[in-house]
Design an enzyme around this catalytic site. Structure first.
Site, PDB file in Angstrom:
ATOM      1  N   SER A  72      -4.440   1.424   9.895  1.00 41.38           N
ATOM      2  CA  SER A  72      -2.976   1.400   9.814  1.00 41.38           C
ATOM      3  C   SER A  72      -2.459   2.707   9.242  1.00 41.38           C
ATOM      4  O   SER A  72      -3.215   3.529   8.712  1.00 41.38           O
ATOM      5  CB  SER A  72      -2.506   0.226   8.941  1.00 41.38           C
ATOM      6  OG  SER A  72      -2.934   0.412   7.604  1.00 41.38           O
ATOM      7  N   THR A  73      -1.156   2.878   9.368  1.00 43.89           N
ATOM      8  CA  THR A  73      -0.485   4.020   8.755  1.00 43.89           C
ATOM      9  C   THR A  73       0.806   3.531   8.123  1.00 43.89           C
ATOM     10  O   THR A  73       1.426   2.578   8.616  1.00 43.89           O
ATOM     11  CB  THR A  73      -0.218   5.127   9.790  1.00 43.89           C
ATOM     12  OG1 THR A  73       0.318   6.276   9.126  1.00 43.89           O
ATOM     13  CG2 THR A  73       0.757   4.670  10.848  1.00 43.89           C
ATOM     14  N   GLU A 124       0.836  -1.200   0.000  1.00 46.41           N
ATOM     15  CA  GLU A 124       0.000   0.000   0.000  1.00 46.41           C
ATOM     16  C   GLU A 124       0.873   1.253   0.000  1.00 46.41           C
ATOM     17  O   GLU A 124       0.601   2.230  -0.715  1.00 46.41           O
ATOM     18  CB  GLU A 124      -0.902  -0.038   1.237  1.00 46.41           C
ATOM     19  CG  GLU A 124      -2.148   0.801   1.138  1.00 46.41           C
ATOM     20  CD  GLU A 124      -3.083   0.573   2.317  1.00 46.41           C
ATOM     21  OE1 GLU A 124      -3.923   1.461   2.565  1.00 46.41           O
ATOM     22  OE2 GLU A 124      -2.964  -0.472   2.982  1.00 46.41           O
TER      23      GLU A 124
END
Length: 751
Positions: free
Chosen positions: A198-199, A164
């Site tokens: 999430s990050t 991602e």
């Protein structure tokens, strides 16, 4: 709405790609398009040859290139069959905008993110299987065949947080012209993305420091002229550090601390500085540290509206004190190479943009002083006052959607927030603003820029000037949502890579482009998610609880997978040990069968062999010329089966007849000798055995059997031929009283 006509000039030479971003809050379908690279005339050395394919919206007009449904696909963990109804409107929307003639060459990707990564591997696999089945049976779009990645290969799968981040990094630098030929010597932009669960961070370390950096991913793209560009990118993800997951951890921590100090007289009302003043919410903790059962029940949280205190309370959620197995870590003990912020500049999307722009109106170049002032002012307001301002702003068409809200099948645009949606954003704005600021400064380490005049900065343009004074050049950090009319999203980066793959290779020696996750070295900690191999999911759940010395990084291999394999081997040995006698007996029986089969008879010509050899050293009779050679082994097996069945029937009849008194008959042979033999030997056809031809004379059964081989004394292996040379002439009739009559002088007479 009918799909566009194939005669539309806009469609000439145009390719399409579809990505379904299956996130934690919903699934968003996005249609992209680009010109076929093979249909474009490229002049060597031109500006066009030094650029990537132009990837844009998949529709010519309007915003129909995006369509979203809720909830997230991970919500079907207990009901995988419900995925069909979830994906059906997305697929119908895509078919409305892709010409039927182009469906078979249009790839479709369903790529799930953090929401699916939180599920157990078995539930992940069931959801992916149902998604694959639906897409393949209800559309003609291009989908991969089954591979190790899943039932639909790389078309339907769960992407890692690292993927991602890499795709987002490609999208940002593509839109910011970071990949053009003229900018190859410039430093690319770093990428920050924060969702609900999430990050991620992805950036290209300074070339001078790349030799010391670990776990770099090789990102390869191909320009229209055929030249390949290569970047070494570091990427990592923090699962559980999105705004929603962070809020859950924060609520659990706040309730646990409250239960540890509360008195019996106190009500279940927890003061919360991260909510606007006097806002009362009822929340149930998902994770609580308190051992009491009451701490896991619902509590009411009352806002006190203190942004400063909220910053302090949320800072501990970064877990900065976690053990760091490497030389440099940021949050939660995860390695990140040192970042030189005088060279590396970052762009934040998703929650970085929403928290800055939609309430504060501070999207773009980031100034912490200005951001902090806006947050302090908002959090300290009374909730009733905020609602009044919200109603007023809504009437004046001033509020905006966050790009994730859908109403009547359409994404809510700026200035069209509904009351319920706006309220949820306003309720969590104070917490999310504090969490974003803590991640940027305390977590990642982006410096706070304070101008010499104090807290008087009011315009983002001044941030750029202050950054230049400090030698930072471009703004160290800025939040963006779109560049031009294209939204910044990791899905765009995926499509840029797919379009780049279509560019012809300059020579056969060049390597085709692949997804970065498929090109990482074997020792890289970044591994694709394979829910069908549940050991990976097991490791993700167990590894955080192991000591640092027992991690994959320290040992060089996965201790969880190693222990699992050892456990499986021990279980197999424990199961096999009680059955060892049965295994030994089965092996002995198999050996005996092979030995007995080798000491049998040939069934082709009636000859026998012993110990695998034929009499006189002769070879086995070959099949007849009319028999096909490849059928010979099958004929031998069939012959053995028929012979065994025939022998069994013969032995049964012989046993039945021998149990009764057997009458004897006298035979008169031509030379005058008589013989007495059991009539059973001649009346039972299947019991007549072959024997060597004897000299004329008296021969009884005992004598005959003594002259026969041992195996022939009990039964015949071939009943198709009879050796009756001992009887001459052949009797022609049997009298009623049991005598055999012959027309010649020789006769057989009953005694």
């Amino acid at each position: 709405m009918a799909p566009p006509s194939a005669l539309d000039p806009w469609l000439v030479g145009r390719h399409f790609g579809i990505v379904i971003d299956a996130g934690s809050s919903g699934s968003r379908l996005q249609i992209y398009s680009w010109k076929n690279p093979r249909s474009i005339t490229i002049v060597k050395g031109s500006a066009l040859s030094l650029s990537l394919p132009v990837v844009g919206k998949g529709t010519q007009h309007g915003e129909d290139w995006v369509h979203k449904v809720e909830p997230g696909i991970s919500s079907f963990a207990s009901n995988p069959e419900g995925v069909e109804g979830h994906l059906k409107p997305l697929l119908n929307h895509a078919r409305k905008h892709i010409p039927p003639s182009l469906e078979r060459e249009t790839p479709i990707f369903l790529l799930a993110t953090a929401g699916m990564r939180l599920l157990p591997p078995i539930k992940q696999a069931k959801i992916l299987e149902e998604s694959c089945r639906f897409l393949t049976h209800h559309s003609d779009f291009k989908i991969d065949s089954p591979t190790a990645a899943g039932p639909c290969g790389s078309s339907v799968r769960i992407i890692t947080g690292e993927e991602e981040g890499i795709f987002g990094w490609i999208a940002v630098n593509y839109l910011m012209d970071g990949f053009t030929g003229a900018s190859q010597n410039r430093t690319t932009y770093g990428f920050l993305d924060m969702g609900g669960a999430s990050t991620q961070i992805a950036f290209e370390p300074d070339p001078r420091n790349q030799g010391d950096a670990k776990n770099l991913v090789d990102v390869r793209l191909r320009l229209l002229g055929g030249a390949e560009i290569n970047h070494k990118v570091f990427v990592t993800t923090w699962l559980g550090y999105g705004t929603n997951q962070a809020r859950e951890r924060y609520v659990g921590k706040a309730i646990s601390e409250f239960e540890g100090t509360r008195t019996k007289e106190q009500l279940d009302i927890v003061p919360d500085p991260c909510l606007p003043k006097n806002l009362l919410l009822e929340e149930t903790p998902v994770n609580t540290l308190s051992p009491t059962a009451h701490a896991s029940q619902s509590h009411q949280l009352l806002g006190t509206g203190s942004f400063e205190q909220c910053m302090k309370n949320t800072a501990s959620l970064l877990n900065k004190n976690a053990p760091c197995p490497d030389t440099h870590c940021l949050m939660n003990g995860i390695y990140v190479p040192p970042i030189d912020f005088s060279v590396s500049h970052f762009i934040g999307v998703s929650e970085y943009w929403y928290s800055s722009e939609h309430i504060f109106g501070l999207g773009g170049a980031y100034d912490f002083v200005q951001y902090e002032r806006a947050a302090l002012d908002f959090c300290s307001k009374d909730w009733a006052e905020i609602l009044k301002e919200h109603d007023k702003s809504q009437k004046n068409n001033q509020l905006g959607g966050d790009g994730e809200v859908e109403k009547d099948g359409q994404i809510v645009e700026a200035g069209k927030w509904g009351p319920n949606v706006a309220r949820s954003r306003l309720q969590m704005q104070c917490f999310k603003a504090a969490w974003v600021a803590n991640v940027l400064h305390e977590g990642i380490g982006i410096p706070r820029i304070v101008d010499p005049g104090g807290n008087v900065t009011s315009e983002s343009e001044k941030v750029e000037k202050e950054a230049e004074k400090k030698g930072l050049g471009r703004p160290t950090f800025q939040s963006l949502d779109t560049v031009g009319d294209i939204a910044i999203s990791w899905t765009l980066g995926k499509m840029v890579l797919e379009a780049s793959k279509e560019i012809p290779l300059p020579s056969k020696s060049d390597r085709p482009l692949v997804d970065p996750i498929d090109d990482v070295p074997e020792n890289s900690p970044i591994k694709p998610i394979r829910p069908f191999l549940s050991l990976d999911g097991l490791e993700d759940r167990i590894a955080p609880h192991l000591p640092t010395v027992l991690t994959r990084t320290s040992l060089g291999f996965s201790p969880v997978i190693f222990l699992a394999l050892v456990s499986c081997c021990c279980m197999l040995l424990l199961l096999a040990y009680p059955l060892r006698r049965h295994f030994r007996a089965s092996c002995l029986r198999s050996v005996r069968r092979v030995t007995k089969r080798d000491e049998g008879y040939s069934l082709e010509e009636g000859t026998y062999f012993h110990n695998g050899k034929y009499p006189g050293g002769s070879r086995a009779p070959s099949p007849t010329s009319t028999t096909r050679p490849w059928l010979y082994p099958l004929r031998r097996i069939a012959s053995f089966t028929r012979a065994a069945a025939s022998s069994q029937r013969s032995n049964q009849r012989h046993t039945d007849l021998s149990a009764r008194p057997s009458p004897t008959r006298s035979y008169s042979l031509p030379n005058g000798f008589d013989t007495t033999a059991s009539s059973t030997q001649y009346t039972t056809r299947n019991s007549i055995s072959r024997s060597p031809s004897p000299a004329p004379g008296f021969i009884d059964d005992a004598t005959t059997q003594n002259h026969m081989p041992h195996n022939l004394s009990s039964r015949s292996r071939n009943t198709s031929q009879m050796n009756l040379s001992i009887m001459a002439p052949r009797p022609s009739a049997i009298s009623r009283n049991g005598s055999l009559q012959s027309p010649k002088k020789g006769h057989l007479q009953d005694e």
